[in-house]
Scaffold this motif. Structure first.
Motif, mmCIF file in Angstrom:
data_model
loop_
_atom_site.group_PDB
_atom_site.id
_atom_site.type_symbol
_atom_site.label_atom_id
_atom_site.label_comp_id
_atom_site.label_asym_id
_atom_site.label_seq_id
_atom_site.Cartn_x
_atom_site.Cartn_y
_atom_site.Cartn_z
ATOM 1 N N ASN A 1 0.876 -1.593 0.201
ATOM 2 C CA ASN A 1 -0.087 -0.133 0.378
ATOM 3 C C ASN A 1 0.587 0.695 0.091
ATOM 4 O O ASN A 1 -0.001 2.353 -0.681
ATOM 5 C CB ASN A 1 -1.023 0.092 1.351
ATOM 6 C CG ASN A 1 -2.383 -0.937 0.636
ATOM 7 O OD1 ASN A 1 -3.109 -0.380 0.040
ATOM 8 N ND2 ASN A 1 -2.616 -2.157 1.616
ATOM 9 N N THR B 1 -1.283 -1.696 7.981
ATOM 10 C CA THR B 1 -2.308 -1.501 7.581
ATOM 11 C C THR B 1 -3.309 -2.405 8.558
ATOM 12 O O THR B 1 -2.869 -3.242 9.202
ATOM 13 C CB THR B 1 -3.126 -2.379 6.648
ATOM 14 O OG1 THR B 1 -2.237 -3.364 6.554
ATOM 15 C CG2 THR B 1 -1.727 -1.241 5.231
ATOM 16 N N THR C 1 -7.474 0.101 -1.133
ATOM 17 C CA THR C 1 -6.389 -0.255 -0.875
ATOM 18 C C THR C 1 -6.051 -0.898 -1.976
ATOM 19 O O THR C 1 -6.358 -1.823 -3.211
ATOM 20 C CB THR C 1 -6.432 -0.815 0.250
ATOM 21 O OG1 THR C 1 -7.531 -1.935 0.007
ATOM 22 C CG2 THR C 1 -6.678 0.105 1.369
#
Lengths: 323, 323, 323, 323
Positions: free
Chosen positions: B145, B261, D261
């Protein structure tokens, strides 16, 4: 003035789209027509010119880059090219221009006005911030925050591994990006083109820290620093301090992109409106800017020839904070 | 087992702290004591070992890096070093270890068990994801990401300037990071160590696109690609396509840092608990992992010697999507 | 002055930690000792006072909240409480104070100085920005960017569903947060305490847009608007325009947290140093601030009693841009 | 099959655009034509149907929302409405449909197939994840990360003020969003529709923590929890624990927006291709999904009638980690 053109030129910067949007909306608000010129002077010469309405500027305020694109134009540097550009504008009935860009852009606009009398009002669109006539340029705040975000990530790994990181940020001629990156990123040292920073100083500072059992360090290097680029500086330092683990990261083009910050959207919106209103007031060859929170217009010639100096207090701040 | 130690080793990865937290909390939950070993095997040899309580793991779940730090240890590679490490553990009454790291870490743990009988259960902590025995490693999702976020920014500027960007992402031996970056980043081409990609193919693809009036391109290069690094590849391509404007960005160490995340925090939390419970079940020299959403333990020897292959469907996906 | 104390008070704001760090580092730089007082005046009364060194301020510049915590103190509002606070400071040898907070904080410091002669220099720490004596307060830029980020996300869904969103942002007494959110968020209407905005105006604007086939709208409401809160306003508008699909989002406390932006880290760092240097210069009962990029000190009494007005140009900007 | 249509329906979710892009690109790759149907079934009835080419899907992979928009359609629930929709499809020569949405969408597609024989293959597009036939739905990972990001910010302020925060996340019928928010957000308690959580339990847990001198707490509440919404729960808890400072934040629609994402872009891309290839294989009334990293197709009827259960291990994990 009934019809104007807007274009972006030079390196793109976050907030250019917010500025284009403001130019379009302000034109409609003031009852004039607005055309988008694609790829800067290149598209002006070639006639890549399209009418814009309120809808063409919808949902772009948050976008990085420029929907009008940007390019360098060799043709516009020649008299023939500028003649062609003038004919294209004539053909579309365009009487005035809004140029979003930097000093190269404004230099071209100045010459164009002298030759053909087409007035241009400019908006300061560059991430570098080294433009006389405004406290901040469109894209600068975003570029700094993007760089800082990367530096925060790198500090995570620097701290975990007891490393020295040399992080190169943009700034060919100035430390405007490097300074807040150093202060905000908790760096020990900042190296910028405006001041001489010797390798000895870097080596001494790191060695002193190391001897006080500090084990991870961040050095911010503006790309145009006189001591070399980050790779060169790191190699020299590593040579002197072989027990340290020196790493280099060059942030590069990520600093140009991304959704503009609130400050850049505000500035870009104000500038876009000011450019249109400046043209309507009869201004020519001037750049809009904000100085001390007041709108000002500065002759292009000053934005090109005068220097905007960095506040020397900021360098002292780096020293105090890295105690 | 009454007392265990936990350490992080090898390159740091986002989520290591979330895993440490889970190890600490699971230990307390199961009524055993837990000690943090700083700087991996290096600190084990030197005795940098400190008791942890619930509070030592407070407010770290969202932090990048590792509060226990990481390091390489030459001493632990020697019999003397391992003897010293063993004595340190003895002195602190530590009967089992949780190792958060990659295959290098597990190799050391295997030898250490053979020599001294201290059992280790491992958690897969590496951004690279090329570790047999788990679908995903801790930090991988965050690294992807982070890279993707940078690629989105670069695409803003690529589109604005009609440029070809060669973006190098991490992956010395595998394309695990490169693949989702290419698919998620809308790249035209991906170059990974697992497959041969000739410069001719890259040149042809770009030329074909250009002839269909596509003007900006993104090529994702895994750092370990056989065709060279991003700079070398870009230079070769630029030579063949001199009319295109090729640029290179090497994302580098930013990919290691940053707040983990949700997926990495979940995985890290599950792994931390699984390591403690694995030790309590009498496991030794095994790595916890999640395969098809089920908890599994895999012998260290398999995680070290077996390959985890990339799904070939993903390469086809890049082709389909860049039509 | 040989020893000072630092505390945070009132609502927390992003950048308070960066300011604490600067206070600590500037103290060390200038050779004085610095103590952290926990939980504001509450901890001062109770004696929650701890010595800080360079390391206590490491790795906090990027953190939201305040490591010194904040609280309201009823005791400090009584003469007995202040006597106790004074005795605590005496006991620790603290001769001067740095207060990071807003006008409530400075009111307390003023009284405390009159009674006990302990000088305080303040840093403007509040997300609201409605504090006389500085162009910007610490945390304001971050709060605006956080709100804007949420508004960008809401616009995604507003556009996808042809909805009218009423988004309530912080600002009990002022529209400082609402204004850049409206301009930067591309909102059609902004409702702030400083101006009267009738429900009729909102209904008319939306109806006009709708009739021009605009189908999604964003209205930014400062929480202290005279027309009511976002829920009340939305209900009234929905009643008049039953064919539209009105939704409400109250951003709430997310606006207080998060990693500070570059601008807030810079401001906080400058303010922290300025507070320490102000104390050393013999200042008392003054707040440091930046006006037109220059450091200024303003008497607490002015920061408490004088109003900081919003630039009326910004309201016009909302109108022009929503054409 | 020579020509297909694609539409989004129901609540929008991040990644829908990435899925649309994949549908368009896969269609071109496989040599068939693709039309975009705007506003779901509503636009199908009204004939808002437009041809898409490779360019129409450019630069949308990173965008939240849906460029095809979404809406509820009362007309399509009537036989007349469906007849009209069928005629519109006939008129455009559309032989198959790709529906990106949830169970409501698939119910409509089932009826439509029975009546008119137009096959639909679906992609799971909903942030809620409670859809049988796939491990994850498009948008779920993004929604969780968005919520978690907000929770991180709120924890900054909760910690600074010793407060109890009740944070309401989406999930009318399930705790799929709440669970990773609780684990990843370091929450003490999670309240989800699938399990009964009494107010007494909440009060006891907070009181116990408080007595162990823990002063700030986070409770995650799924909006559909049986104990009430976050405001109701907070009021009841506050009544029992008047010395604590309870606050409520309802995250709301921000959870639907934002750039998808990496995981959502990957999933959406795979699903888009799978839908087109499913239609070409002659599938009808089936939803594509990924189970254990393998592509599967599940009859719409199963996705509508079967339950997808939450892993009970995750609830235990919350308990262990909040020790």
């Amino acid at each position: 003035m009934k019809r104007i053109g807007v274009f972006t030129s030079g390196g793109d910067s976050p907030g250019m789209n917010a500025c284009i949007r403001a130019v379009v909306r302000a034109s409609i608000y003031h009852g004039i027509e607005v055309y988008g010129i694609h790829r800067g002077y290149k598209g002006m010469v070639k006639g890549e010119i399209y009418k814009m309405d309120s809808h063409s500027a919808s949902n772009i305020i948050q976008k990085g880059g420029t929907i009008l694109r940007s390019a360098r134009s060799k043709e516009f540097m020649t008299p023939e090219g500028r003649k062609q550009a003038y004919e294209q504008l004539q053909q579309h009935g365009i009487e005035g221009l809004v140029a979003i860009g930097g000093d190269g852009t404004f230099t071209g606009a100045n010459i164009f006005y002298e030759e053909y009398g087409i007035p241009t009002v400019g908006a300061p669109g560059t991430i570098d911030n080294d433009l006389y006539g405004t406290d901040f340029t469109i894209g600068y705040d975003t570029a700094v925050n993007t760089a800082l975000d990367a530096i925060d990530k790198i500090r995570d790994t620097a701290d975990s591994h007891d490393r020295v990181f040399f992080i190169e940020v943009m700034g060919r001629d100035s430390g405007y990006i490097a300074i807040p990156c150093a202060i905000g990123g908790g760096a020990e040292i900042v190296m910028i083109p405006e001041t001489e920073t010797s390798i000895e100083y870097v080596v001494d500072t790191l060695r002193t820290g190391w001897n006080r059992s500090k084990t991870s360090f961040i050095v911010i290097v503006a790309e145009g620093d006189d001591a070399g680029n980050a790779n060169e500086i790191a190699a020299k330092v590593q040579h002197e301090l072989p027990h340290m683990d020196a790493r280099v990261t060059i942030l590069g083009h990520v600093q140009r992109g991304g959704s503009p910050t609130a400050a850049d959207r505000m500035l870009a919106s104000q500038m876009g409106v000011a450019c249109v209103e400046g043209l309507l007031q009869g201004r020519k060859c001037e750049m809009a800017g904000i100085i001390n929170r007041e709108l000002v217009y500065t002759p292009f010639i000053d934005t090109i020839t005068k220097d905007k100096l960095i506040n020397p207090q900021f360098l002292k701040l780096v020293d105090i904070l890295s105690v």
